[in-house]
Design an enzyme around this catalytic site. Structure first.
Site, PDB file in Angstrom:
ATOM      1  CE  LYS A  10      -1.936  -0.981   3.961  1.00 46.53           C
ATOM      2  NZ  LYS A  10      -1.187  -2.218   4.310  1.00 46.53           N
ATOM      3  NE  ARG A  59      -4.038  -0.786  10.511  1.00 52.00           N
ATOM      4  CZ  ARG A  59      -3.060  -0.343   9.729  1.00 52.00           C
ATOM      5  NH1 ARG A  59      -3.126   0.834   9.181  1.00 52.00           N
ATOM      6  NH2 ARG A  59      -2.035  -1.105   9.501  1.00 52.00           N
ATOM      7  NE  ARG A 108       8.024  -2.926   5.923  1.00 53.48           N
ATOM      8  CZ  ARG A 108       6.710  -2.798   6.080  1.00 53.48           C
ATOM      9  NH1 ARG A 108       6.026  -2.055   5.238  1.00 53.48           N
ATOM     10  NH2 ARG A 108       6.092  -3.404   7.057  1.00 53.48           N
ATOM     11  NE  ARG A 163       6.801  -0.668   9.719  1.00 58.10           N
ATOM     12  CZ  ARG A 163       5.661  -0.575   9.031  1.00 58.10           C
ATOM     13  NH1 ARG A 163       5.643   0.096   7.891  1.00 58.10           N
ATOM     14  NH2 ARG A 163       4.553  -1.117   9.453  1.00 58.10           N
ATOM     15  NE  ARG A 208       2.415  -4.796  11.027  1.00 59.46           N
ATOM     16  CZ  ARG A 208       3.414  -4.747  10.167  1.00 59.46           C
ATOM     17  NH1 ARG A 208       4.546  -5.384  10.410  1.00 59.46           N
ATOM     18  NH2 ARG A 208       3.282  -4.062   9.064  1.00 59.46           N
TER      19      ARG A 208
HETATM   20  P1  AP5 Z   1       4.962  -1.578   1.700  1.00 55.47           P
HETATM   21  O1  AP5 Z   1       4.595  -0.706   0.560  1.00 55.47           O
HETATM   22  O2  AP5 Z   1       5.794  -1.006   2.793  1.00 55.47           O
HETATM   23  O3  AP5 Z   1       3.665  -2.314   2.290  1.00 55.47           O
HETATM   24  P2  AP5 Z   1       2.449  -1.746   3.118  1.00 55.47           P
HETATM   25  O4  AP5 Z   1       1.204  -2.396   2.612  1.00 55.47           O
HETATM   26  O5  AP5 Z   1       2.464  -0.252   3.156  1.00 55.47           O
HETATM   27  O6  AP5 Z   1       2.818  -2.398   4.499  1.00 55.47           O
HETATM   28  P3  AP5 Z   1       2.806  -1.838   5.971  1.00 55.47           P
HETATM   29  O7  AP5 Z   1       3.446  -2.938   6.776  1.00 55.47           O
HETATM   30  O8  AP5 Z   1       3.427  -0.479   6.082  1.00 55.47           O
HETATM   31  O9  AP5 Z   1       1.299  -1.763   6.258  1.00 55.47           O
HETATM   32  P4  AP5 Z   1       0.633  -1.782   7.607  1.00 55.47           P
HETATM   33  O10 AP5 Z   1      -0.778  -1.528   7.233  1.00 55.47           O
HETATM   34  O11 AP5 Z   1       0.846  -2.988   8.443  1.00 55.47           O
HETATM   35  O12 AP5 Z   1       1.424  -0.664   8.414  1.00 55.47           O
HETATM   36  P5  AP5 Z   1       1.102   0.845   8.770  1.00 55.47           P
HETATM   37  O13 AP5 Z   1       2.348   1.601   8.597  1.00 55.47           O
HETATM   38  O14 AP5 Z   1      -0.139   1.318   8.092  1.00 55.47           O
HETATM   39  O15 AP5 Z   1       5.702  -2.864   1.080  1.00 55.47           O
HETATM   40  C1  AP5 Z   1       6.193  -3.897   1.909  1.00 55.47           C
HETATM   41  C2  AP5 Z   1       7.532  -4.399   1.335  1.00 55.47           C
HETATM   42  O16 AP5 Z   1       7.304  -4.992   0.065  1.00 55.47           O
HETATM   43  C3  AP5 Z   1       8.587  -3.305   1.113  1.00 55.47           C
HETATM   44  O17 AP5 Z   1       9.846  -3.833   1.397  1.00 55.47           O
HETATM   45  C4  AP5 Z   1       8.460  -2.972  -0.381  1.00 55.47           C
HETATM   46  O18 AP5 Z   1       9.684  -2.505  -0.907  1.00 55.47           O
HETATM   47  C5  AP5 Z   1       8.042  -4.319  -0.966  1.00 55.47           C
HETATM   48  N1  AP5 Z   1       7.169  -4.232  -2.118  1.00 55.47           N
HETATM   49  C6  AP5 Z   1       6.088  -3.403  -2.262  1.00 55.47           C
HETATM   50  N2  AP5 Z   1       5.478  -3.620  -3.433  1.00 55.47           N
HETATM   51  C7  AP5 Z   1       6.188  -4.625  -4.052  1.00 55.47           C
HETATM   52  C8  AP5 Z   1       6.036  -5.308  -5.295  1.00 55.47           C
HETATM   53  N3  AP5 Z   1       5.048  -5.003  -6.154  1.00 55.47           N
HETATM   54  N4  AP5 Z   1       6.916  -6.284  -5.584  1.00 55.47           N
HETATM   55  C9  AP5 Z   1       7.914  -6.598  -4.746  1.00 55.47           C
HETATM   56  N5  AP5 Z   1       8.116  -5.991  -3.555  1.00 55.47           N
HETATM   57  C10 AP5 Z   1       7.252  -5.013  -3.206  1.00 55.47           C
HETATM   58  O19 AP5 Z   1       0.733   0.711  10.312  1.00 55.47           O
HETATM   59  C11 AP5 Z   1       1.712   0.354  11.268  1.00 55.47           C
HETATM   60  C12 AP5 Z   1       1.063   0.325  12.646  1.00 55.47           C
HETATM   61  O20 AP5 Z   1       0.550   1.634  12.979  1.00 55.47           O
HETATM   62  C13 AP5 Z   1      -0.157  -0.592  12.797  1.00 55.47           C
HETATM   63  O21 AP5 Z   1       0.207  -1.931  13.064  1.00 55.47           O
HETATM   64  C14 AP5 Z   1      -0.867   0.067  13.987  1.00 55.47           C
HETATM   65  O22 AP5 Z   1      -0.233  -0.233  15.208  1.00 55.47           O
HETATM   66  C15 AP5 Z   1      -0.659   1.547  13.708  1.00 55.47           C
HETATM   67  N6  AP5 Z   1      -1.754   2.108  12.880  1.00 55.47           N
HETATM   68  C16 AP5 Z   1      -1.653   2.636  11.631  1.00 55.47           C
HETATM   69  N7  AP5 Z   1      -2.858   3.052  11.194  1.00 55.47           N
HETATM   70  C17 AP5 Z   1      -3.732   2.772  12.197  1.00 55.47           C
HETATM   71  C18 AP5 Z   1      -5.134   2.960  12.350  1.00 55.47           C
HETATM   72  N8  AP5 Z   1      -5.886   3.476  11.375  1.00 55.47           N
HETATM   73  N9  AP5 Z   1      -5.709   2.563  13.520  1.00 55.47           N
HETATM   74  C19 AP5 Z   1      -4.976   2.026  14.517  1.00 55.47           C
HETATM   75  N10 AP5 Z   1      -3.648   1.822  14.437  1.00 55.47           N
HETATM   76  C20 AP5 Z   1      -3.025   2.193  13.283  1.00 55.47           C
END
Ligand code: AP5
Length: 209
Positions: free
Chosen positions: A14, A89, A123, A156, A167
């Site tokens: 994402k 979420r 990652r 991370r 997660r």
């Molecule tokens: P990446 O693009 O980083 O993936 P992502 O979907 O953004 O993954 P996240 O782990 O950041 O999502 P998340 O929803 O768990 O975390 P968030 O930061 O929102 O890609 C992943 C890897 O794959 C990278 O290495 C990239 O290079 C690679 N890649 C990407 N596309 C590729 C492709 N096509 N081919 C090959 N490789 C590829 O949230 C973190 C924490 O914050 C949560 O756990 C929670 O504690 C808190 N939080 C955030 N939002 C909320 C909310 N709304 N409510 C409550 N808590 C929240």
């Protein structure tokens, strides 16, 4: 003007897609994960409250996330559209979002679980500029160092295996049900997140355009 929400499991890509598409569409990429990580790094009162939840892989309490999101959505650059990455979420957050802004399209990313786990464990991120790398698919030019500023890359804290398991479970239990909610409203567009970032981006563009 387009108001987009990205929904998908951790590691599906994402953030990678949102960053590039936001540049192409000239709208801001609003990631609650990035906003929360910045608050943690700054050790603001909100960041200190969020830190433990994030490290463990759980959700940060709704009131804290809402506070940070409302402030960000209220800035002038979000008035012309946005990509909202990581919010809502859970159903309560979806209700809260309805009160703040309408949404035009919800893109739901799908990926087999073995590919998801590989993207997560490989990652690495730059703690200075937040650039995201993948040891297998998007490695830095110099091993272990950020291409932009040379900072040593880190994993991370929530990419440790125990936190990843939490997660994925939290996603299945609390976030995945939102797909039905948005499908019922006719807003959901599912996208296959396999393939290179460029291939995925082309699919997402077709859904948004
Ligand atoms: P990446 O693009 O980083 O993936 P992502 O979907 O953004 O993954 P996240 O782990 O950041 O999502 P998340 O929803 O768990 O975390 P968030 O930061 O929102 O890609 C992943 C890897 O794959 C990278 O290495 C990239 O290079 C690679 N890649 C990407 N596309 C590729 C492709 N096509 N081919 C090959 N490789 C590829 O949230 C973190 C924490 O914050 C949560 O756990 C929670 O504690 C808190 N939080 C955030 N939002 C909320 C909310 N709304 N409510 C409550 N808590 C929240």
């Amino acid at each position: 003007m387009v108001r987009v929400v990205f929904v998908g499991p951790p590691g599906v890509g994402k953030g990678t897609q949102a960053a590039e598409l936001a540049r192409e569409l000239r709208i801001p990429h609003l990631s609650t994960g990035d906003l929360l990580r910045a608050a943690v790094a700054a050790q603001s009162p909100l960041g200190r409250q969020a830190e433990g939840h994030m490290r463990a892989g759980g959700l940060v309490p709704d009131d804290l996330v809402l506070q940070i999101l409302q402030e960000r959505l209220g800035r002038p650059d979000a008035a012309g559209g946005f990509i909202l990455d990581g919010f809502p979420r859970n159903p309560a957050q979806a209700v809260a979002l309805d009160r703040i802004t309408p949404v035009d399209v919800v893109v739901a990313f799908d990926l087999p679980s073995d590919v998801l786990e590989s993207r997560l464990v490989n990652r690495r991120v730059c703690p200075t500029c937040q650039s995201v790398y993948n040891l297998l698919t998007q490695p830095p030019r110099v091993a272990g160092r950020c291409d932009r500023d040379g900072t040593e890359l880190v994993q991370r804290p929530d990419d440790r295996p125990e936190a990843v398991a939490t997660r994925l479970r939290v996603y299945a239990e609390q976030t995945a049900p939102l797909r039905e909610l948005y499908r019922a409203r006719g807003l959901l567009r599912a996208v296959d997140a396999r393939g290179t970032p460029d291939e995925v981006r082309a699919r997402v563009r077709r859904l948004i355009d």
